[in-house]
Write a protein that holds these residues in place. Structure first.
Motif, PDB file in Angstrom:
ATOM      1  N   THR A 169       0.509  -0.800  -0.207  1.00 22.01           N
ATOM      2  CA  THR A 169       0.187   0.146  -0.073  1.00 22.01           C
ATOM      3  C   THR A 169       0.839   1.295   0.493  1.00 22.01           C
ATOM      4  O   THR A 169       0.670   1.702  -0.468  1.00 22.01           O
ATOM      5  CB  THR A 169      -0.793  -0.387   0.988  1.00 22.01           C
ATOM      6  OG1 THR A 169      -0.212  -0.093   2.414  1.00 22.01           O
ATOM      7  CG2 THR A 169      -1.866  -1.019   1.272  1.00 22.01           C
ATOM      8  N   LEU A 205       1.932   1.696  -3.256  1.00 19.01           N
ATOM      9  CA  LEU A 205       1.620   2.001  -4.154  1.00 19.01           C
ATOM     10  C   LEU A 205       0.746   3.123  -4.133  1.00 19.01           C
ATOM     11  O   LEU A 205       0.987   4.355  -5.436  1.00 19.01           O
ATOM     12  CB  LEU A 205       0.114   1.253  -4.713  1.00 19.01           C
ATOM     13  CG  LEU A 205      -0.049   0.185  -5.167  1.00 19.01           C
ATOM     14  CD1 LEU A 205      -1.641  -1.265  -4.659  1.00 19.01           C
ATOM     15  CD2 LEU A 205       0.439   0.056  -6.869  1.00 19.01           C
ATOM     16  N   LYS A 206       0.945   3.974  -3.062  1.00 22.47           N
ATOM     17  CA  LYS A 206       0.634   5.583  -2.632  1.00 22.47           C
ATOM     18  C   LYS A 206       1.866   6.297  -2.984  1.00 22.47           C
ATOM     19  O   LYS A 206       1.583   7.378  -3.674  1.00 22.47           O
ATOM     20  CB  LYS A 206       0.417   5.310  -1.327  1.00 22.47           C
ATOM     21  CG  LYS A 206       0.391   6.849  -0.588  1.00 22.47           C
ATOM     22  CD  LYS A 206       0.092   6.671   0.344  1.00 22.47           C
ATOM     23  CE  LYS A 206       0.777   8.073   0.573  1.00 22.47           C
ATOM     24  NZ  LYS A 206       0.490   8.743   2.292  1.00 22.47           N
ATOM     25  N   THR A 217       3.814   5.942  -5.838  1.00 22.89           N
ATOM     26  CA  THR A 217       3.956   5.774  -7.341  1.00 22.89           C
ATOM     27  C   THR A 217       2.736   5.760  -7.452  1.00 22.89           C
ATOM     28  O   THR A 217       3.089   7.208  -8.791  1.00 22.89           O
ATOM     29  CB  THR A 217       3.416   4.026  -7.534  1.00 22.89           C
ATOM     30  OG1 THR A 217       4.721   2.943  -6.936  1.00 22.89           O
ATOM     31  CG2 THR A 217       3.953   3.670  -9.040  1.00 22.89           C
ATOM     32  N   ARG A 218       1.334   6.027  -7.452  1.00 23.19           N
ATOM     33  CA  ARG A 218       0.172   6.901  -8.319  1.00 23.19           C
ATOM     34  C   ARG A 218      -0.175   8.284  -7.223  1.00 23.19           C
ATOM     35  O   ARG A 218      -0.729   8.533  -8.032  1.00 23.19           O
ATOM     36  CB  ARG A 218      -0.816   5.493  -7.829  1.00 23.19           C
ATOM     37  CG  ARG A 218      -0.965   4.616  -8.179  1.00 23.19           C
ATOM     38  CD  ARG A 218      -1.871   3.358  -7.752  1.00 23.19           C
ATOM     39  NE  ARG A 218      -3.193   3.947  -8.821  1.00 23.19           N
ATOM     40  CZ  ARG A 218      -4.418   4.766  -7.719  1.00 23.19           C
ATOM     41  NH1 ARG A 218      -4.177   4.153  -7.287  1.00 23.19           N
ATOM     42  NH2 ARG A 218      -4.989   5.088  -8.882  1.00 23.19           N
ATOM     43  N   ASN A 227      -5.844   1.299  -4.068  1.00 21.66           N
ATOM     44  CA  ASN A 227      -4.498   0.411  -3.817  1.00 21.66           C
ATOM     45  C   ASN A 227      -4.527  -0.480  -2.762  1.00 21.66           C
ATOM     46  O   ASN A 227      -4.061  -1.654  -2.532  1.00 21.66           O
ATOM     47  CB  ASN A 227      -3.464   2.084  -3.040  1.00 21.66           C
ATOM     48  CG  ASN A 227      -2.962   2.653  -4.419  1.00 21.66           C
ATOM     49  OD1 ASN A 227      -3.162   2.817  -5.099  1.00 21.66           O
ATOM     50  ND2 ASN A 227      -2.725   4.119  -3.714  1.00 21.66           N
TER      51      ASN A 227
END
Length: 176
Positions: free
Chosen positions: A117, A120-121, A123-124, A131
């Motif tokens: 998580t 992903l946080k 990266t996005r 996520n």
């Protein structure tokens, strides 16, 4: 003669972790978060393993036919099969081995979920239900792979369950 010793309670120590930034400082927030989640969940897993065994031992009373029907057949099996009424070295070794395995599973699942998580946080650029769903699915599948007899269907089911639970938790955050 004055003493410069500061008296702090356990609660003061636990509260200070929030100010310090956590239990660990491994040099990167991702590593810190994963290590902290691993340690916390591993402790919970160990307690859960021991209490489950104590419950099953107490309800069975030495007779495997007295297990309550609401416990699924998979759960009726003692994880600590070598502990049946013994108080010798092998029973302690079985307790440590089985509890260690379960706490490792819990710790790895929590550390993996937290790391995914966080990644992903970063990266996005946003932390949302997507996520959480992805991290839950990957973690659920990985956890299913640690079981002794995992089939393809169980791995898929664990991935779906992990995604559903983590998505629901993310969507319900702040409501309660």
């Amino acid at each position: 003669m004055g003493h410069n010793l500061e008296t702090r309670s356990l609660m003061d120590e636990l509260k200070s972790f929030d100010r310090k930034g956590g239990l660990f400082d491994l040099g990167h927030p991702l590593l810190n978060r994963m290590a902290e989640c691993f340690v916390k969940a591993a402790g919970i897993g160990a307690v859960q393993a021991v209490t489950r065994e104590a419950y099953l031992t107490a309800t069975e009373g030495g007779d495997s036919t007295s297990i309550p029907p609401e416990i699924p057949a998979r759960r009726k099996k003692h994880r600590f099969s070598e502990l049946r009424g013994e108080t010798n070295r092998s029973s302690v070794e079985a307790l440590v081995k089985s509890t260690g395995k379960e706490s490792l599973q819990w710790g790895l699942a929590a550390g993996m979920y937290s790391g995914i998580t966080y990644g992903l946080k970063e990266t996005r650029g946003v932390h949302d239900w997507k996520n959480s769903a992805m991290a839950g699915a990957i973690t659920g599948a990985a956890l299913a792979l640690t079981f002794d007899d995992s089939s393809h269907e169980e791995i898929v089911q664990a991935a779906i369950t992990g995604a559903a639970i983590s998505t629901a938790a993310n969507l319900l955050t702040g409501i309660f």
